[in-house]
Write a protein that holds these residues in place. Structure first.
Motif, short mmCIF file in Angstrom:
data_model
loop_
_atom_site.label_atom_id
_atom_site.label_comp_id
_atom_site.label_asym_id
_atom_site.label_seq_id
_atom_site.Cartn_x
_atom_site.Cartn_y
_atom_site.Cartn_z
N ASP A 1 0.83 -1.21 0.00
CA ASP A 1 0.00 0.00 0.00
C ASP A 1 0.87 1.26 0.00
N ALA A 2 1.90 1.28 0.83
CA ALA A 2 2.77 2.46 0.91
C ALA A 2 3.51 2.69 -0.42
N THR A 3 3.93 1.62 -1.06
CA THR A 3 4.62 1.75 -2.35
C THR A 3 3.67 2.29 -3.41
N ASN A 4 2.45 1.77 -3.45
CA ASN A 4 1.46 2.26 -4.43
C ASN A 4 1.13 3.72 -4.21
N GLU A 5 1.13 4.16 -2.96
CA GLU A 5 0.73 5.53 -2.64
C GLU A 5 1.86 6.54 -2.83
N ASN A 6 3.10 6.10 -2.65
CA ASN A 6 4.19 7.07 -2.54
C ASN A 6 5.32 6.95 -3.56
N MET A 7 5.34 5.89 -4.35
CA MET A 7 6.46 5.67 -5.25
C MET A 7 6.02 5.64 -6.71
N PRO B 1 5.12 1.76 -9.17
CA PRO B 1 4.90 0.80 -8.09
C PRO B 1 4.81 -0.64 -8.58
N GLN B 2 4.55 -0.85 -9.89
CA GLN B 2 4.47 -2.21 -10.42
C GLN B 2 5.81 -2.93 -10.38
N LYS B 3 6.90 -2.19 -10.07
CA LYS B 3 8.20 -2.83 -9.92
C LYS B 3 8.24 -3.72 -8.68
N LEU B 4 7.31 -3.51 -7.76
CA LEU B 4 7.25 -4.33 -6.56
C LEU B 4 6.88 -5.76 -6.94
N SER B 5 7.48 -6.74 -6.29
CA SER B 5 7.35 -8.14 -6.70
C SER B 5 5.93 -8.68 -6.58
N GLY B 6 5.28 -8.46 -5.44
CA GLY B 6 3.94 -8.98 -5.27
C GLY B 6 3.92 -10.39 -4.69
N ARG B 7 2.71 -10.85 -4.35
CA ARG B 7 2.54 -12.08 -3.57
C ARG B 7 3.12 -13.31 -4.24
N LEU B 8 2.82 -13.55 -5.52
CA LEU B 8 3.24 -14.80 -6.15
C LEU B 8 4.76 -14.92 -6.22
N VAL B 9 5.41 -13.83 -6.61
CA VAL B 9 6.88 -13.83 -6.64
C VAL B 9 7.44 -13.87 -5.22
N GLY B 10 6.88 -13.05 -4.34
CA GLY B 10 7.38 -12.97 -2.97
C GLY B 10 7.28 -14.28 -2.22
N ARG B 11 6.14 -14.96 -2.33
CA ARG B 11 5.98 -16.23 -1.62
C ARG B 11 6.85 -17.33 -2.25
N LEU C 1 21.49 -10.96 4.13
CA LEU C 1 21.06 -10.62 2.78
C LEU C 1 21.58 -9.23 2.44
N ILE C 2 22.46 -9.15 1.44
CA ILE C 2 22.98 -7.87 0.97
C ILE C 2 22.11 -7.40 -0.19
N CYS C 3 21.56 -6.19 -0.07
CA CYS C 3 20.65 -5.65 -1.08
C CYS C 3 21.27 -4.45 -1.78
N CYS C 4 21.33 -4.49 -3.09
CA CYS C 4 21.88 -3.40 -3.90
C CYS C 4 20.74 -2.54 -4.44
N GLU C 5 20.83 -1.23 -4.27
CA GLU C 5 19.79 -0.32 -4.76
C GLU C 5 20.39 1.06 -5.01
N THR C 6 19.88 1.74 -6.05
CA THR C 6 20.40 3.07 -6.42
C THR C 6 19.38 4.18 -6.22
N ASN C 7 18.17 3.85 -5.76
CA ASN C 7 17.13 4.85 -5.57
C ASN C 7 17.04 5.23 -4.09
N PRO C 8 17.48 6.44 -3.70
CA PRO C 8 17.48 6.82 -2.28
C PRO C 8 16.10 6.80 -1.64
N ARG C 9 15.07 7.22 -2.38
CA ARG C 9 13.71 7.23 -1.82
C ARG C 9 13.24 5.81 -1.55
N ALA C 10 13.56 4.91 -2.44
CA ALA C 10 13.18 3.51 -2.24
C ALA C 10 13.92 2.93 -1.03
N ILE C 11 15.17 3.27 -0.89
CA ILE C 11 15.96 2.79 0.25
C ILE C 11 15.37 3.29 1.56
#
Length: 213
Positions: A30-36, A39-49, A87-97
């Protein structure tokens, strides 16, 4: 990008027939959909599970994510890892971080996650560990490079998982250089004697690769 590559009713049935992610991850959606943006870049339930289940089976002590976005997939992977896993996570978007770290701090699995700001290639060059589990979901132009570099650093029996390998179906009729890169990456994996793989038609495609050994 079409939302559904297969019949929408089948996609919906798969979604409701998969156990729900924890409430904190639903809040993160919900927060990603509202603020980023995007937002479809988010993995979602099927990928996440799927990631959580694979991590639960492998029990990785050393894991890597290339392309974290707001942290949904990272928390899904961490949920399946042992308590002393990292878990080491690589990211280049400061707002996403910033958003991801907020949710990591609230999660019982957040202590397993280390966020590294910057280019994933630089992080890969600095790694001095053998990887058990890697999720690749970043710059598609670098997919083949990421795969080859991660494979070098993966232990025998370790997993490498690549997301978006259907590329909205464009791999069937490639029209651009980017499309060709995804086709080449998928072909390279399918013909690589160092690994075994299964190409899953989950969401936008997941290539699950196991290094032989």
């Amino acid at each position: 990008m079409p939302e559904f590559l297969i019949d929408e009713a089948v996609e919906d049935y798969a979604y409701v027939s998969t156990q729900a992610e924890p409430a904190l991850l639903q809040e993160l959606i919900d927060a990603t959909n509202e603020n980023m943006g995007w937002p479809q870049k988010l993995s979602g339930r099927l990928v996440g599970r799927t990631l959580k289940m694979l991590a639960s089976l492998v029990q990785p002590k050393h894991a890597l994510e290339i392309g974290m976005f707001t942290g949904y997939s990272a928390l899904s992977i961490a949920e399946g890892m042992p308590d002393d896993g990292k878990l080491i996570c690589c990211e280049t978007n400061p707002r996403a971080i910033d958003m991801a770290k907020h949710f990591f701090q609230r999660s019982e699995h957040g202590h397993k996650i280390e966020v590294v700001f910057g280019r994933a290639t630089d992080t890969l060059d600095s790694l001095d560990i053998e990887l058990d589990f890697t999720f690749i979901d970043a710059d598609k132009r670098s997919y083949l490079h990421y795969y080859e570099e991660v494979k070098k650093r993966t232990r025998p029996g370790g997993l490498i998982i690549l997301d978006n390998v259907l590329w909205s179906g464009k791999v069937l009729q490639p029209e651009s250089e980017l499309d060709d890169i995804l086709v080449e990456t998928n072909h390279r994996i399918a013909t690589d004697p160092d690994v075994e793989n299964v190409f899953l038609t989950i969401r936008d495609g997941m290539n699950v690769v196991r290094k032989r050994g």
